[in-house]
Design a protein around this motif. Structure first.
Motif, short mmCIF file in Angstrom:
data_model
loop_
_atom_site.label_atom_id
_atom_site.label_comp_id
_atom_site.label_asym_id
_atom_site.label_seq_id
_atom_site.Cartn_x
_atom_site.Cartn_y
_atom_site.Cartn_z
N GLY A 1 0.84 -18.31 9.44
CA GLY A 1 0.23 -17.59 8.35
C GLY A 1 0.78 -16.19 8.23
O GLY A 1 1.92 -15.93 8.60
N TRP A 2 -0.05 -15.26 7.72
CA TRP A 2 0.42 -13.88 7.53
C TRP A 2 -0.72 -12.89 7.73
O TRP A 2 -1.90 -13.22 7.60
CB TRP A 2 1.04 -13.71 6.15
N ALA B 1 -1.81 -26.16 3.73
CA ALA B 1 -2.73 -26.77 4.69
C ALA B 1 -2.52 -26.16 6.08
O ALA B 1 -1.41 -26.13 6.60
CB ALA B 1 -2.50 -28.28 4.75
N GLY B 2 -3.60 -25.67 6.69
CA GLY B 2 -3.53 -25.11 8.03
C GLY B 2 -3.03 -23.69 8.10
O GLY B 2 -2.91 -23.12 9.19
N VAL B 3 -2.71 -23.06 6.96
CA VAL B 3 -2.16 -21.70 6.93
C VAL B 3 -3.29 -20.68 6.92
O VAL B 3 -4.30 -20.86 6.22
CB VAL B 3 -1.24 -21.52 5.70
N ARG B 4 -3.13 -19.59 7.68
CA ARG B 4 -4.10 -18.50 7.71
C ARG B 4 -3.54 -17.29 6.98
O ARG B 4 -2.33 -17.04 7.01
CB ARG B 4 -4.42 -18.10 9.16
N GLY B 5 -4.41 -16.51 6.35
CA GLY B 5 -4.00 -15.26 5.70
C GLY B 5 -5.03 -14.18 5.94
O GLY B 5 -6.23 -14.43 5.79
N HIS B 6 -4.57 -12.99 6.36
CA HIS B 6 -5.50 -11.88 6.63
C HIS B 6 -5.03 -10.63 5.90
O HIS B 6 -3.84 -10.28 5.95
CB HIS B 6 -5.58 -11.60 8.13
N ALA C 1 -7.25 -9.23 -5.09
CA ALA C 1 -6.75 -10.26 -6.00
C ALA C 1 -5.87 -11.25 -5.25
O ALA C 1 -5.90 -12.46 -5.52
CB ALA C 1 -5.97 -9.61 -7.14
N GLY C 2 -5.08 -10.75 -4.29
CA GLY C 2 -4.24 -11.64 -3.50
C GLY C 2 -5.06 -12.58 -2.64
O GLY C 2 -4.77 -13.79 -2.57
N GLU C 3 -6.09 -12.06 -2.01
CA GLU C 3 -6.94 -12.92 -1.18
C GLU C 3 -7.63 -13.99 -2.02
O GLU C 3 -7.70 -15.16 -1.62
CB GLU C 3 -7.98 -12.09 -0.43
N ARG C 4 -8.14 -13.61 -3.20
CA ARG C 4 -8.80 -14.59 -4.06
C ARG C 4 -7.84 -15.71 -4.47
O ARG C 4 -8.20 -16.89 -4.47
CB ARG C 4 -9.36 -13.91 -5.32
N PHE C 5 -6.61 -15.32 -4.84
CA PHE C 5 -5.65 -16.33 -5.27
C PHE C 5 -5.38 -17.33 -4.15
O PHE C 5 -5.45 -18.56 -4.35
CB PHE C 5 -4.33 -15.69 -5.70
N TYR C 6 -5.05 -16.84 -2.96
CA TYR C 6 -4.65 -17.74 -1.89
C TYR C 6 -5.84 -18.55 -1.35
O TYR C 6 -5.66 -19.70 -0.92
CB TYR C 6 -3.96 -16.97 -0.77
N ALA C 7 -7.04 -17.99 -1.39
CA ALA C 7 -8.21 -18.77 -0.99
C ALA C 7 -8.38 -19.97 -1.91
O ALA C 7 -8.79 -21.05 -1.46
CB ALA C 7 -9.46 -17.89 -1.03
N GLY C 8 -8.02 -19.79 -3.18
CA GLY C 8 -8.12 -20.89 -4.13
C GLY C 8 -7.02 -21.91 -4.00
O GLY C 8 -7.06 -22.97 -4.63
N VAL D 1 -5.50 -21.63 1.51
CA VAL D 1 -5.29 -20.76 2.66
C VAL D 1 -6.64 -20.37 3.26
O VAL D 1 -7.58 -20.05 2.53
CB VAL D 1 -4.50 -19.50 2.27
N VAL D 2 -6.74 -20.39 4.58
CA VAL D 2 -7.94 -19.93 5.27
C VAL D 2 -7.85 -18.41 5.33
O VAL D 2 -7.06 -17.86 6.11
CB VAL D 2 -8.05 -20.53 6.68
N THR D 3 -8.59 -17.72 4.49
CA THR D 3 -8.44 -16.27 4.34
C THR D 3 -9.49 -15.50 5.11
O THR D 3 -10.58 -15.98 5.39
CB THR D 3 -8.51 -15.86 2.86
N SER D 4 -9.13 -14.26 5.46
CA SER D 4 -10.06 -13.31 6.06
C SER D 4 -9.57 -11.92 5.66
O SER D 4 -8.44 -11.76 5.22
CB SER D 4 -10.09 -13.46 7.59
N SER D 5 -10.42 -10.92 5.82
CA SER D 5 -10.02 -9.59 5.36
C SER D 5 -10.81 -8.50 6.06
O SER D 5 -11.90 -8.73 6.60
CB SER D 5 -10.21 -9.47 3.84
N GLU D 6 -10.23 -7.30 6.05
CA GLU D 6 -10.88 -6.07 6.48
C GLU D 6 -10.62 -5.04 5.40
O GLU D 6 -9.46 -4.69 5.14
CB GLU D 6 -10.31 -5.58 7.81
N TYR D 7 -11.69 -4.54 4.78
CA TYR D 7 -11.58 -3.54 3.73
C TYR D 7 -12.45 -2.34 4.12
O TYR D 7 -13.50 -2.09 3.54
CB TYR D 7 -12.03 -4.12 2.39
#
Length: 400
Positions: free
Chosen positions: A313-314, A336-341, A361-368, A371-377
């Protein structure tokens, strides 16, 4: 009548001429084929190596930065020309030029006057286990990713669990700055840290692309990004992962988000595939800051989703917007199986969190797109890497 001596001399001359013809014929192979024009195919030819005139000892300490954390100024990216969707690139491509003898190990980056990085957590090897049935990383607190679904038509299917690229021939040493030229003609430098990796265990590859100015790559011993006990090189090595730090071909700004963005993405994909052909890599992780974050989510992954075929992932900081080309090649099957943070502070004015080309916007796109997304804002945090790179990447890998 010719004397026997004259006849022997003529015979020797004939034999010598024949030998020269044979040698010349053997030396004249077919010309190398360059794959595609810049930004069109992304395909390149099999790599070759030769000497370069700019060696760099990775152990040389740069001039210490000021007490303030250097924050390379990343100009607010404008939406560039839309690149065309790229078909998956197969195989290792491009040509490689060495900065030093490959057998000469570069010194491990040491911490040089840290720019007030956050307190780093020591990598907990106990959190990251290897599943004997899959060879992939699992977390003590998180279940292993579900098996990848069957591929859709014309899509590159994710690799089976435990698979690797099967690459061979690469040496597990720290290798000084080198130059790589992709088949589209784009050229850039990179550093590879592979010393201490155990090839008998699953091997990972962590790729880092920096922000405008590329302070972290230009100063690899600084704890700002790569160096020190909590830098990306050390935390990756602790997880049996190599680190590939890459400079943009666009050295006029030392950035990724302006200019021939499609060509730069194809260059980076070609360099990564080149390394995958040399080493038995079982997972790939991409990391980037600012302009480098935009490179990963807006240009590289949308044009080359096949890079995520092994999972991984990234982790992106100060950016990471949605694909510039609409992202039609980014499908749930490929992700499938990719993570994004995503990590972006609410006070970031260089790549604003809420911008249409920003992190949310990037997280929303890839979650759709699976991609298994997570974030720190975090509130009040601006546009600065602040030594977070290695710790945050390590934590996401441990949780995968």
């Amino acid at each position: 009548m010719r004397s026997s001596l004259s006849t022997a001399g003529r015979r020797a001359s004939v034999l010598a001429a024949a030998a020269l013809v044979s040698l010349a014929t053997a030396a004249c192979g077919p010309a190398d084929l360059q794959g595609g024009a810049a930004g069109t195919t992304g395909q390149t030819d099999v790599s070759s190596q030769a000497a370069i005139d700019q060696p760099l000892s990775l152990g040389d300490a740069p001039t210490a930065p000021s007490s303030a954390v250097p924050t390379p100024a990343a100009p607010a990216p404008t939406t560039p020309a839309q690149p065309q969707t790229q078909a998956p690139v197969a195989g290792a491509t491009g040509s490689e030029v060495e900065g030093t003898d490959e057998s000469a190990a570069a010194a491990v980056p040491t911490e040089v006057v840290p720019g007030a990085p956050q307190a780093a957590a020591t990598a907990d090897q106990g959190r990251r286990k290897r599943d004997s049935s899959s060879g992939r990383s699992t977390s003590a607190s998180a279940p292993a990713p579900a098996a990848a679904p069957a591929p859709v038509a014309a899509a590159a299917a994710p690799a089976a669990a435990g698979a690797s690229t099967g690459g061979s021939g690469g040496t597990f040493t720290d290798q000084a700055r080198r130059s790589f030229t992709a088949g589209n003609g784009q050229t850039g430098n990179y550093l590879l840290y592979a010393a201490g990796i155990d090839p008998a265990k699953p091997v990972g590859l962590v790729v880092y692309v920096d922000g405008t100015g590329e302070y972290g790559v230009d100063n690899p011993t600084s704890s700002y990004a790569l160096g020190g006990s909590s830098g990306l090189v050390a935390t990756s090595r602790a997880r049996n992962m190599m680190t590939l730090a890459v400079e943009s071909p666009n050295q006029s700004c030392e950035c990724w988000h302006t200019g021939d963005t499609s060509g730069y993405a194809d260059f980076l994909a070609g360099l990564i595939e080149n390394q995958l052909s040399k080493y038995p890599v079982s997972e790939v992780w991409l990391s980037g800051f600012s302009s480098g974050a935009q490179e990963i989510t807006r240009f590289l992954v949308p044009r080359h989703p096949e890079l995520m075929r092994l999972g991984g992932g990234w982790v992106v900081f100060g950016g990471g917007g949605p694909p510039a080309d609409g992202g039609s090649a980014v499908t749930a099957a490929r992700m499938a199986g990719v993570r994004g943070h995503w990590f972006t502070g609410t006070a970031d004015t260089s790549v604003p969190l809420t911008a249409s080309w920003g992190a949310q916007a990037g997280e929303r796109f890839y979650a759709g797109r699976g991609v298994v997304t997570s974030s720190e804002y975090p509130a009040g945090v601006g546009h600065a890497l602040d030594g977070r790179l290695g710790r945050t990447v390590g934590q996401l890998i441990d949780a995968s």
